[in-house]
Design a protein around this motif. Structure first.
Motif: not given
Lengths: 292, 478
Positions: B200, B244-245, B248-252
């Motif tokens: 990221l 980044h958190e 990453l949450e949204e991408m997951a």
């Protein structure tokens, strides 16, 4: 120990157990999440994906990409992200500041508050001074939700600020203390207080309101009530003796249509109707002009 | 000859509990016209709901492994509540033997013919996936969208009709759409994995172009809802030091949606429906209006608007009056770029209305159906909860559908500053942050005066976006 007491003790113990289990789960989710974020930031090409903590492993979403650590990371992150979102708890309560001082005056009626909101939005704001004068006479509080707008407007207009503060009560000062952006330099307000005081009073009614109404109606018949003249006529409508408002509204509704006067007619009708409504919402205990 | 089923047996045919519950009120003779039965089938026209009656028929002949259903309602449940209602009516002995209605006769004839030639029918390319699972798949006229969903998810839920009843052009279009969506979802998933591979921190993530390209591809693939979601994630990049958190949450979650949408047949039906809606498969309004309504006095509790790619989206939040816990509903309205969305329901009023829920894991999005009478003024607002309970309610909803971006709440709490111009809403059970984007903080503080106020807002990962204050005698729209 009685049965009931034992039951209470047991349920308390169960609750403790549940709470500590939840805390353990939250801790392991947080640890798992930090691990996943670290690898995601640097990239799975550069960092090996650590083995999942107990309970946080994911079934691979795609059998063909079993070996792809990036997909595995996303699979696992989806599980932890769901737990993080669904499991979000409130932060500890925050100590509250002192509340605003109590105001014994009755709150402003919603209809009157809506009229003020309309005027602050720029509609027929020629009536603003009268609104404040009537609010003060009727002994209402200012509508709380409009206080910020009123205070901000007063920053540009000291006379207005004085009119607001005359009815604002303790809540405005409390609010300015709570919201630094609403803090207005007291010196600026004080400096103009003498000069600006009567700048924000409603206009006095003319000696013969009936003649003024007749003149307004005449201006529509001879088509001199153009938009250029509207500002002047608006002021005289704002000043009319209130008993002449209903006849004026009637006459404006009946005025002949002409393209050059139509815009003025609609505008004046709006002013007259709003003023009439306002007087009904905040009827005068005595004439607003009697206020020193 | 088929034996008349018992009501319990009928209810055991229901695809889920809600269908069973919905069917019971339909099993009254007054709701049906020309209901009749013979040795192997029952049929009738359901006339109680829509302007057009639904023609319902059930084939009871048990030589092909269980009953088959036909109903021209838009529901994708098999059997739908109408078929179940008719069966229940039959089970109660309220359907008299009669001559077959023309539509029922035609369908049963065609069915009989088709069962004889089933092997050929199975070779049809688009039905292969769907029909392979069960030779006795019931026939059901699904909507175009529904069938696209089935083709997309590998669909054993609502199988394709056995052929002949749907025009082949339409089937081809559905199939192509499903193929496009599948390609788009696969591309999204590959893109996500690529980003994770390089990390990221890579600079291209900060470039809005990277995201826009993906969003454009998703629009082409007719996954509009996902495209909008991708654009929203793009705005989170670099928003604060811990972005980044968030990303990453949204991408997951995007990954979960992309994978889930390709395998809906492996999901429980409600979840599959939720995945479909979240990926952009539009559900036809008529389909939703055909569902069982929730009738109540609904308080119009709040309204929010966002711009999404040239379209203004208006969310109106309705809350059930009186009963606790409050049932929330979200009604969406859209305005094309530049046009204001007309406000249909005024905040601070309440309407006695039928609400029809969109399919999904949770009941949230809804359409207002029939409205009884004029809206009543309501300035008291919905019943409030503590902050802890409000988050608990949101948590249950998010556990069922983690991609839900906003969940409504109404609390009685005090706004309190925490420094840096940020505010929280606090009560004895805890505090929640108010979203940084809230521009009406001064109004909230002014109305509160440091005392608890009833506040309705949208809870999201960014915090609470306050929408409405319910004062003593006035609902204040923020």
């Amino acid at each position: 120990m009685s049965d009931a007491a034992e039951g209470v003790a047991r349920s308390a113990a169960e609750e403790d157990l549940a709470r500590s289990a939840a805390e353990d789960l939250a801790r392991s989710a947080a640890e798992e999440w930090v691990g996943l974020v670290t690898v995601a930031v640097l990239g799975t090409d550069r960092r090996p994906l650590p083995v999942a903590r107990a309970g946080w492993g994911a079934r691979s979403s795609s059998p063909t990409s079993m070996a792809d650590p990036a997909v595995e990371l996303l699979d696992r992150a989806a599980g932890v992200a769901t737990a993080r979102r669904a499991g979000r708890r409130p932060a500890p309560a925050v100590p509250m500041t002192d509340p605003a001082p109590d105001d014994p005056r009755p709150p402003c009626p919603p209809a009157a508050a809506n009229q003020l909101a309309r005027m602050l939005g720029g509609q027929h704001d020629v009536l603003l001074p009268e609104w404040f004068a009537r609010c003060r006479l009727a002994g209402f509080q200012l509508p709380h939700h409009l206080l910020p707008t009123l205070l901000l407007r007063g920053r540009r207009n000291p006379a207005f600020d004085i009119a607001v503060r005359a009815v604002a009560g303790g809540r405005a000062a409390w609010l300015a203390e709570a919201m630094p952006e609403l803090r207005i330099k007291a010196a600026a307000a004080a400096a103009t207080s003498v000069a600006g005081t009567d700048a924000f009073l409603p206009p006095r009614p003319p000696p013969d309101s009936g003649a003024v109404v007749a003149a307004i109606v005449g201006a529509f018949h001879d088509r001199s009530a153009t938009w250029a003249a509207a500002a002047q006529i608006r002021l005289s409508v704002a000043a009319l003796d209130p008993t002449w408002l209903p006849p004026l509204i009637l006459e404006l509704n009946r005025a002949p249509f002409h393209a050059v006067t139509e815009r003025t007619r609609v505008d004046l009708l709006g002013v007259a109707q709003l003023r009439d409504e306002m007087i009904r919402q905040m009827p005068p205990a005595n004439s607003p002009h009697a206020v020193p | 000859m088929a034996i008349r089923p018992t009501p319990d047996q009928v209810l055991s045919l229901a695809p889920d509990l809600s269908a069973a519950a919905a069917a019971a009120p339909l099993a009254v003779p007054a709701a049906w016209s020309a209901a009749g039965c013979d040795d192997s089938a029952i049929w009738g026209a359901y006339i109680a709901a829509a302007a057009e009656p639904y023609n319902v028929a059930v084939d009871l002949s048990d030589d092909v492994g269980g009953p088959a259903y036909r109903c021209n309602c838009p529901s994708r449940k098999i059997p739908c509540k109408h078929a179940l209602g008719l069966l229940l009516l039959h089970a109660n002995g309220a359907v008299a033997p009669a001559r077959r209605l023309p539509f029922a006769d035609e369908w049963l004839q065609r069915r009989a013919a088709r069962i004889r030639g089933l092997e050929e029918a199975e070779n049809a390319p688009q039905a292969a996936d769907a029909a392979a699972s069960d030779a006795s798949v019931p026939t059901h006229d699904g909507g175009e969208q529904g069938s696209a969903a089935d083709a997309l998810g590998g669909g054993s839920r609502a199988p394709q009709p056995l052929g002949g009843e749907i025009d082949p052009q339409r089937q081809k279009r559905q199939f192509e759409r499903a193929q496009r969506m599948r390609a788009g979802l696969q591309e999204l998933d590959r893109w996500l994995a690529d980003r994770i591979r390089v990390g990221l921190a890579a600079s291209e993530l900060g470039d809005i172009e990277t995201w826009d390209r993906l969003a454009a591809r998703l629009v082409d693939a007719q996954c509009g809802a996902l495209a909008n979601r991708v654009r929203r994630v793009a705005t989170k990049v670099g928003q604060h030091p811990r972005w980044h958190e968030d990303v990453l949450e949204e991408m997951a979650l995007l990954h979960a949606l992309a994978v889930g949408a390709q395998h809906t047949s492996a999901l429980v039906p409600d979840l599959a429906d939720g995945v479909h809606v979240a990926t952009g498969l539009t559900v036809a309004k008529d389909d939703v209006l055909a569902s069982v309504p929730s009738t109540a006095l609904w308080i119009v509790a709040g309204e929010s608007r966002t711009r999404e790619d040239k379209i203004t989206v208006q969310r109106t939040w309705l809350a059930s009056a009186g009963a606790t816990p409050v049932t929330w509903a979200m009604v969406l309205a859209f305005g094309a770029f530049g046009n204001e969305v007309a406000t249909e329901f005024a905040v601070g009023s309440a309407l006695d209305a039928d609400l029809h829920w969109y399919p999904g894991g949770i009941n949230l999005r809804a359409i207002v159906g029939r409205v009884n009478g004029d809206p009543l003024p309501n300035t008291a607002g919905p019943a409030s909860t503590t902050i802890a309970d409000a988050l608990l309610n949101a948590g249950w909803a998010l556990a069922a559908e983690p991609w839900v971006e906003r969940y409504p709440l109404c609390v009685m709490a005090v706004p309190a500053p925490i420094g840096n111009g940020r505010w929280v809403l606090t009560d004895a059970t805890g505090s929640i942050p108010i979203a940084a984007g809230c521009s009406k903080m001064a109004e909230i503080v002014a109305v509160s005066g440091g005392r608890p106020i009833r506040l309705m807002g949208e809870w999201s990962v960014d915090g609470l976006l306050p929408l409405t204050l319910f004062g003593s005698d006035q609902a204040i729209v923020l």
